[in-house]
Design an enzyme around this catalytic site. Structure first.
Site, PDB file in Angstrom:
ATOM      1  N   LYS A   1       0.838  -1.210   0.000  1.00 36.20           N
ATOM      2  CA  LYS A   1       0.000   0.000   0.000  1.00 36.20           C
ATOM      3  C   LYS A   1       0.872   1.258   0.000  1.00 36.20           C
ATOM      4  CE  LYS A   1      -2.023  -1.152   3.918  1.00 36.20           C
ATOM      5  NZ  LYS A   1      -1.350  -2.438   4.214  1.00 36.20           N
TER       6      LYS A   1
ATOM      7  N   ARG B   1      -9.977   0.328   8.663  1.00 32.23           N
ATOM      8  CA  ARG B   1      -9.527  -1.011   9.011  1.00 32.23           C
ATOM      9  C   ARG B   1     -10.571  -1.789   9.801  1.00 32.23           C
ATOM     10  NH1 ARG B   1      -3.701   0.264   8.881  1.00 32.23           N
ATOM     11  NH2 ARG B   1      -2.557  -1.642   9.217  1.00 32.23           N
TER      12      ARG B   1
ATOM     13  N   ARG C   1      11.103  -1.114  11.274  1.00 32.92           N
ATOM     14  CA  ARG C   1       9.977  -0.779  12.147  1.00 32.92           C
ATOM     15  C   ARG C   1       9.896  -1.742  13.328  1.00 32.92           C
ATOM     16  NH1 ARG C   1       4.813   0.327   8.278  1.00 32.92           N
ATOM     17  NH2 ARG C   1       3.855  -0.974   9.878  1.00 32.92           N
TER      18      ARG C   1
HETATM   19  P1  AP5 Z   1       4.837  -1.581   1.927  1.00 26.07           P
HETATM   20  O1  AP5 Z   1       4.486  -0.801   0.733  1.00 26.07           O
HETATM   21  O2  AP5 Z   1       5.592  -0.921   3.018  1.00 26.07           O
HETATM   22  O3  AP5 Z   1       3.535  -2.347   2.489  1.00 26.07           O
HETATM   23  P2  AP5 Z   1       2.235  -1.801   3.209  1.00 26.07           P
HETATM   24  O4  AP5 Z   1       1.062  -2.441   2.560  1.00 26.07           O
HETATM   25  O5  AP5 Z   1       2.262  -0.321   3.301  1.00 26.07           O
HETATM   26  O6  AP5 Z   1       2.452  -2.516   4.607  1.00 26.07           O
HETATM   27  P3  AP5 Z   1       2.416  -1.918   6.097  1.00 26.07           P
HETATM   28  O7  AP5 Z   1       3.232  -2.839   6.943  1.00 26.07           O
HETATM   29  O8  AP5 Z   1       2.783  -0.490   6.123  1.00 26.07           O
HETATM   30  O9  AP5 Z   1       0.923  -2.118   6.407  1.00 26.07           O
HETATM   31  P4  AP5 Z   1       0.240  -2.126   7.748  1.00 26.07           P
HETATM   32  O10 AP5 Z   1      -1.148  -2.033   7.291  1.00 26.07           O
HETATM   33  O11 AP5 Z   1       0.582  -3.262   8.623  1.00 26.07           O
HETATM   34  O12 AP5 Z   1       0.921  -0.902   8.528  1.00 26.07           O
HETATM   35  P5  AP5 Z   1       0.435   0.561   8.864  1.00 26.07           P
HETATM   36  O13 AP5 Z   1       1.611   1.421   8.883  1.00 26.07           O
HETATM   37  O14 AP5 Z   1      -0.722   0.930   8.036  1.00 26.07           O
HETATM   38  O15 AP5 Z   1       5.658  -2.877   1.436  1.00 26.07           O
HETATM   39  C1  AP5 Z   1       6.154  -3.832   2.352  1.00 26.07           C
HETATM   40  C2  AP5 Z   1       7.536  -4.333   1.888  1.00 26.07           C
HETATM   41  O16 AP5 Z   1       7.393  -5.055   0.663  1.00 26.07           O
HETATM   42  C3  AP5 Z   1       8.536  -3.214   1.591  1.00 26.07           C
HETATM   43  O17 AP5 Z   1       9.813  -3.680   1.972  1.00 26.07           O
HETATM   44  C4  AP5 Z   1       8.462  -3.047   0.075  1.00 26.07           C
HETATM   45  O18 AP5 Z   1       9.666  -2.565  -0.488  1.00 26.07           O
HETATM   46  C5  AP5 Z   1       8.139  -4.458  -0.390  1.00 26.07           C
HETATM   47  N1  AP5 Z   1       7.280  -4.510  -1.580  1.00 26.07           N
HETATM   48  C6  AP5 Z   1       6.202  -3.725  -1.869  1.00 26.07           C
HETATM   49  N2  AP5 Z   1       5.633  -4.098  -3.027  1.00 26.07           N
HETATM   50  C7  AP5 Z   1       6.350  -5.183  -3.475  1.00 26.07           C
HETATM   51  C8  AP5 Z   1       6.256  -6.022  -4.625  1.00 26.07           C
HETATM   52  N3  AP5 Z   1       5.292  -5.845  -5.548  1.00 26.07           N
HETATM   53  N4  AP5 Z   1       7.160  -7.026  -4.759  1.00 26.07           N
HETATM   54  C9  AP5 Z   1       8.130  -7.207  -3.820  1.00 26.07           C
HETATM   55  N5  AP5 Z   1       8.279  -6.438  -2.716  1.00 26.07           N
HETATM   56  C10 AP5 Z   1       7.401  -5.444  -2.553  1.00 26.07           C
HETATM   57  O19 AP5 Z   1      -0.095   0.355  10.361  1.00 26.07           O
HETATM   58  C11 AP5 Z   1       0.798   0.056  11.413  1.00 26.07           C
HETATM   59  C12 AP5 Z   1       0.037  -0.057  12.719  1.00 26.07           C
HETATM   60  O20 AP5 Z   1      -0.593   1.201  13.017  1.00 26.07           O
HETATM   61  C13 AP5 Z   1      -1.121  -1.069  12.729  1.00 26.07           C
HETATM   62  O21 AP5 Z   1      -0.676  -2.368  13.049  1.00 26.07           O
HETATM   63  C14 AP5 Z   1      -2.018  -0.483  13.814  1.00 26.07           C
HETATM   64  O22 AP5 Z   1      -1.533  -0.773  15.106  1.00 26.07           O
HETATM   65  C15 AP5 Z   1      -1.881   1.017  13.599  1.00 26.07           C
HETATM   66  N6  AP5 Z   1      -2.900   1.549  12.656  1.00 26.07           N
HETATM   67  C16 AP5 Z   1      -2.675   2.175  11.470  1.00 26.07           C
HETATM   68  N7  AP5 Z   1      -3.838   2.512  10.875  1.00 26.07           N
HETATM   69  C17 AP5 Z   1      -4.822   2.097  11.715  1.00 26.07           C
HETATM   70  C18 AP5 Z   1      -6.234   2.128  11.644  1.00 26.07           C
HETATM   71  N8  AP5 Z   1      -6.881   2.665  10.598  1.00 26.07           N
HETATM   72  N9  AP5 Z   1      -6.923   1.594  12.673  1.00 26.07           N
HETATM   73  C19 AP5 Z   1      -6.315   1.063  13.753  1.00 26.07           C
HETATM   74  N10 AP5 Z   1      -4.977   0.990  13.875  1.00 26.07           N
HETATM   75  C20 AP5 Z   1      -4.230   1.502  12.862  1.00 26.07           C
HETATM   76 MG    MG Z   2       2.467   1.068   4.871  1.00 23.40          MG
END
Ligand code: AP5
Ligand code: MG
Ligand code: ZN
Length: 215
Positions: free
Chosen positions: A13, A88, A159
């Site tokens: 994402k 979410r 992270r």
């Molecule tokens: P990346 O693009 O970083 O993936 P992502 O989908 O953004 O994954 P996140 O880990 O950021 O998602 P998340 O939903 O767990 O975390 P968030 O920060 O939202 O890609 C991942 C890796 O893969 C990278 O190394 C990249 O280079 C590689 N990659 C990408 N595309 C690729 C491809 N096609 N092929 C190969 N490699 C690839 O949330 C974190 C925490 O915050 C949550 O756990 C929760 O506690 C809290 N939080 C955030 N939002 C909310 C909400 N709305 N409600 C409640 N809690 C929330």
């Molecule tokens: Mg992300």
């Protein structure tokens, strides 16, 4: 264009949103990035959020709804928004729909980026992130200089929630709380599935094909 980028942790994402935001010149709103900025600054919100984030659990809905309501009211969202990591839960999705109705900017499309679980764990365990929001992968998307962000030159970090046991818990939280939204948005006629297992550029191409219709 008014878009939600949806998908499990590690689906890509953030990686896609960064490029899409430049391509279409619309703001990328990542609730994860907003929470991490609060954690880094040591705000009250950040202190509370870190307790959940470090365990791989969701931060309570009322906190997130407040964050998104304020952010989406900012002037840069007048031309559209790209939401990443929100909503979410069903209550978050219901609240979003009310907020968007009030400002007359309804959601146009929800892109569901699908990637198998085993691949998600490999992606997250090898991810290096930058404070500027950029993320890299040690194998799939390495920075030009090891450990340094290509975009801003800062040092990369892993992270706190990219440890294997926390990754597993994030996947559990996703399945329990977030996955039901696929059905929710399918019923609303807003869902478009994206095959997220390909190369970064291939996934980007698929997304552009869809989003060009909303320009
Ligand atoms: P990346 O693009 O970083 O993936 P992502 O989908 O953004 O994954 P996140 O880990 O950021 O998602 P998340 O939903 O767990 O975390 P968030 O920060 O939202 O890609 C991942 C890796 O893969 C990278 O190394 C990249 O280079 C590689 N990659 C990408 N595309 C690729 C491809 N096609 N092929 C190969 N490699 C690839 O949330 C974190 C925490 O915050 C949550 O756990 C929760 O506690 C809290 N939080 C955030 N939002 C909310 C909400 N709305 N409600 C409640 N809690 C929330
Ligand atoms: Mg992300
Ligand atoms: Zn950077």
């Amino acid at each position: 264009m008014n878009v939600v980028l949806f998908g499990p942790p590690g689906a890509g994402k953030g990686t896609q949103a960064k490029e899409l935001s430049k391509h279409y010149d619309i703001p990328h709103i990542s609730t994860g990035d907003i929470l991490r900025a609060n954690v880094a600054e040591g705000t009250d919100l950040g202190k509370k959020a870190a307790e959940y984030m470090n365990k791989g659990e969701l931060v309570p809905d009322e906190v997130l709804i407040g964050i998104i309501k304020n952010r989406i009211a900012e002037p840069d969202c007048k031309s559209g928004y790209l939401l990443d990591g929100y909503p979410r839960t069903v209550p978050q999705a219901d609240a979003l729909s009310d907020i968007l109705k009030d400002i007359n900017m309804p959601l146009e499309v929800v892109l569901n980026i699908a990637v198998p679980d085993e691949e998600l764990v490999i992606r997250l365990a090898g991810r290096y992130s930058c404070k500027c929001g950029e993320s890299y992968h040690i194998k799939f998307n390495p920075p030009k200089e090891a450990g340094i962000c290509d975009v801003c030159g800062k040092e990369l970090y892993q992270r706190d929630d990219d440890k294997e046991e926390v990754i597993r818990q994030r996947l559990v939280s996703y399945k329990r709380n977030t996955q039901p939204l696929i059905d929710y948005y399918e019923k609303a006629g807003l869902l478009v599935n994206i095959e997220g297992a390909g190369e970064i550029d291939e996934v980007f191409g698929q997304i552009i094909n869809v989003l060009d219709q909303y320009k």
